[in-house]
Write a protein that holds these residues in place. Structure first.
Motif, PDB file in Angstrom:
ATOM      1  N   GLY A  10       1.057  -0.904  -0.481  1.00  0.00           N
ATOM      2  CA  GLY A  10      -0.152   0.187  -0.048  1.00  0.00           C
ATOM      3  C   GLY A  10       0.865   1.067   0.318  1.00  0.00           C
ATOM      4  N   ASN A  35       4.607   0.703  -2.232  1.00  0.00           N
ATOM      5  CA  ASN A  35       4.246   1.320  -3.536  1.00  0.00           C
ATOM      6  C   ASN A  35       5.159   2.361  -4.661  1.00  0.00           C
ATOM      7  OD1 ASN A  35       2.429   2.621  -6.099  1.00  0.00           O
ATOM      8  ND2 ASN A  35       0.869   1.808  -4.793  1.00  0.00           N
ATOM      9  N   ALA A  71      -1.840  -0.865  -5.633  1.00  0.00           N
ATOM     10  CA  ALA A  71      -2.475  -0.103  -6.594  1.00  0.00           C
ATOM     11  C   ALA A  71      -1.524   0.661  -7.771  1.00  0.00           C
ATOM     12  CB  ALA A  71      -3.068   0.942  -6.172  1.00  0.00           C
ATOM     13  N   GLY A  72      -2.142   0.172  -9.906  1.00  0.00           N
ATOM     14  CA  GLY A  72      -0.993   1.162 -10.117  1.00  0.00           C
ATOM     15  C   GLY A  72       0.109   0.209 -10.778  1.00  0.00           C
ATOM     16  N   SER A  99      -2.803  -6.590  -9.410  1.00  0.00           N
ATOM     17  CA  SER A  99      -3.604  -5.655  -8.829  1.00  0.00           C
ATOM     18  C   SER A  99      -3.720  -5.135  -7.385  1.00  0.00           C
ATOM     19  CB  SER A  99      -4.682  -5.322  -9.422  1.00  0.00           C
ATOM     20  OG  SER A  99      -5.718  -4.054  -9.442  1.00  0.00           O
ATOM     21  N   ASP A 100      -4.154  -4.613  -6.903  1.00  0.00           N
ATOM     22  CA  ASP A 100      -4.639  -5.107  -5.434  1.00  0.00           C
ATOM     23  C   ASP A 100      -6.127  -4.289  -5.454  1.00  0.00           C
ATOM     24  OD1 ASP A 100      -5.403  -2.130  -6.315  1.00  0.00           O
ATOM     25  OD2 ASP A 100      -5.628  -1.022  -4.803  1.00  0.00           O
ATOM     26  N   LEU A 101      -6.527  -4.848  -6.320  1.00  0.00           N
ATOM     27  CA  LEU A 101      -8.511  -5.062  -6.407  1.00  0.00           C
ATOM     28  C   LEU A 101      -8.364  -7.097  -6.458  1.00  0.00           C
ATOM     29  CD1 LEU A 101     -10.019  -2.619  -9.592  1.00  0.00           C
ATOM     30  CD2 LEU A 101     -10.058  -2.698  -7.176  1.00  0.00           C
ATOM     31  N   THR A 104      -7.862  -7.789  -2.695  1.00  0.00           N
ATOM     32  CA  THR A 104      -8.629  -7.870  -2.024  1.00  0.00           C
ATOM     33  C   THR A 104      -9.683  -8.358  -2.215  1.00  0.00           C
ATOM     34  OG1 THR A 104      -8.510  -5.187  -1.989  1.00  0.00           O
ATOM     35  CG2 THR A 104     -10.344  -5.967  -1.773  1.00  0.00           C
ATOM     36  N   VAL A 124     -12.820   2.400  -6.190  1.00  0.00           N
ATOM     37  CA  VAL A 124     -12.793   1.649  -6.773  1.00  0.00           C
ATOM     38  C   VAL A 124     -13.131   0.399  -6.878  1.00  0.00           C
ATOM     39  CG1 VAL A 124     -10.738   0.948  -6.746  1.00  0.00           C
ATOM     40  CG2 VAL A 124     -11.188   1.059  -9.139  1.00  0.00           C
ATOM     41  N   GLY A 139     -11.528   4.900  -9.288  1.00  0.00           N
ATOM     42  CA  GLY A 139     -10.683   4.268  -9.032  1.00  0.00           C
ATOM     43  C   GLY A 139      -8.988   6.166  -9.875  1.00  0.00           C
ATOM     44  N   ASP A 146     -12.881   9.105  -7.353  1.00  0.00           N
ATOM     45  CA  ASP A 146     -13.443   8.394  -6.460  1.00  0.00           C
ATOM     46  C   ASP A 146     -14.360   8.508  -5.190  1.00  0.00           C
ATOM     47  OD1 ASP A 146     -11.101   7.549  -6.838  1.00  0.00           O
ATOM     48  OD2 ASP A 146      -9.675   9.027  -5.042  1.00  0.00           O
TER      49      ASP A 146
END
Length: 347
Positions: A10, A35, A71-72, A99-101, A104, A124, A139, A146
């Motif tokens: 993060g 990050n 992210a990114g 991806s952090d998506l 998660t 996002v 995102g 956002d």
């Protein structure tokens, strides 16, 4: 047994776990922000290595692969420099950036189809299909979107207080909390050139901060709603609008998913992450309610009895991903071992 390192990197903190191919987590470590987009490459790599070293117990081990969720993830990053940083820890294989998506989502489920919604400082949503990101909405940062995020909530809070102070908006308990947060004394009759002194100080102190720092005020809206003997209309309206915005983000990524000609949410579980959704049930429940009663926009007429899975971060999902990306089947048993053994390490 094959060993892997999985990291959730993060902007402010990094979590690393050592996991074997059966889903047993053997070590856990944390460090600062990892990050590169927000920290710079050098400090980010230092944090990743520091957290990984702690997860390894301070000594190198045979590591077949490393996966970093952030992210990114689509940015072109110098993977050879990551490789150089991790080889002294015992890395013999490759490094993957995800991806952090996805991390998660996989922190809440081992299924390869479903939806993820993150609402922390930013917000996002994503639809996952075939273990990949099939659609992503918002995102887009504080200037472009956002919506429903911690930043968005904080901005709405200070705008509501500014309006309440000069009579453009309704009175709200948020005023006292925001002024106290900024160290501003409330003097109802003190004015300078016609403007309330408290409002003038509010203007000065808010504009001294970077826009994203407005997220500091987001928790106040929940504090008002949960602590007031009588419901605060302004706080309730902010929460409802945040929930509607987040629901629309989910509906946007589900656009085109149909059953018998009617729009519906993507198949599979719904995973919520980020402090706006997980630190108390207020917004999470309001998002679900908004999905159930949606009347317009993408997915109009949607009817769902969906129950979201709340996750604190993406480190378990990173462990799931590193196994999946190395050809290891993560069934319910492996997923349960990851969850249980990681929880024991973190306790």
């Amino acid at each position: 047994m094959r060993n892997f390192l999985a990291l959730d990197a993060g902007g402010t903190s990094t979590r690393a776990v050592l996991v074997d191919s059966a889903g047993n987590c053997h070590g856990y470590g944390t460090a600062g922000g990892g990050n590169p987009a927000s920290r710079g490459f050098g400090p980010a790599l230092d944090a990743l290595v520091q957290a990984s070293t702690l997860a390894l117990g301070g000594r190198p081990a045979a590591i077949e692969g490393v996966l970093v969720a952030m992210a990114g993830a689509s940015l072109e990053l110098p993977l050879h420099l990551f490789q150089d940083g991790f080889e002294p820890l015992g890395l013999t294989g490759d490094i993957m950036i995800e991806s952090d998506l996805l991390a998660t989502f996989y922190s809440g489920s081992c299924h390869d189809e479903g939806l993820a919604l993150i609402a922390g400082t930013g917000a996002v949503g994503a639809r996952i299909a075939g273990s990949q990101l099939a659609a992503v909405a918002d995102g887009t940062g504080w200037l472009l979107g956002d919506e429903g995020s911690g930043f968005w909530l904080g901005r709405e809070v200070v705008q509501a207080v500014g309006a309440a102070l000069d009579g453009r908006g309704q009175a709200t308990a948020l005023t006292e909390l925001v002024l106290a947060e900024l160290g501003i004394a409330w003097e109802p009759n003190a004015r300078t050139q016609g403007r309330l002194r408290a409002q003038q100080q509010l203007i000065s102190r808010v504009y001294e901060q970077s826009p994203i720092e407005l997220s500091r005020f987001a928790p106040l809206v929940f504090k008002v709603q949960e602590g007031a003997a009588q419901e605060d209309v302004v706080a309730r309206d902010i929460i409802e609008r945040a929930a509607n915005a987040l629901a629309q983000t989910l509906l946007a990524v589900s656009q085109g998913v149909e059953s018998d000609g009617a729009a519906q949410l993507a198949a599979g579980p719904l995973v919520f992450g980020g402090s706006v959704l997980t630190k108390g049930p207020t917004v999470a429940q309001a998002v679900v309610d908004a999905l159930r009663t949606n009347k317009s926009g993408p997915g109009a007429g949607l009817s769902t009895a969906i129950a979201p899975i709340l996750v604190d971060d993406g480190v378990a999902g990173s462990a799931v991903l590193v196994l999946k990306r190395h050809g290891i089947d993560v069934d319910a048993g492996v997923f349960s071992r990851i969850q249980d053994s990681l929880a024991a390490l973190r306790s």
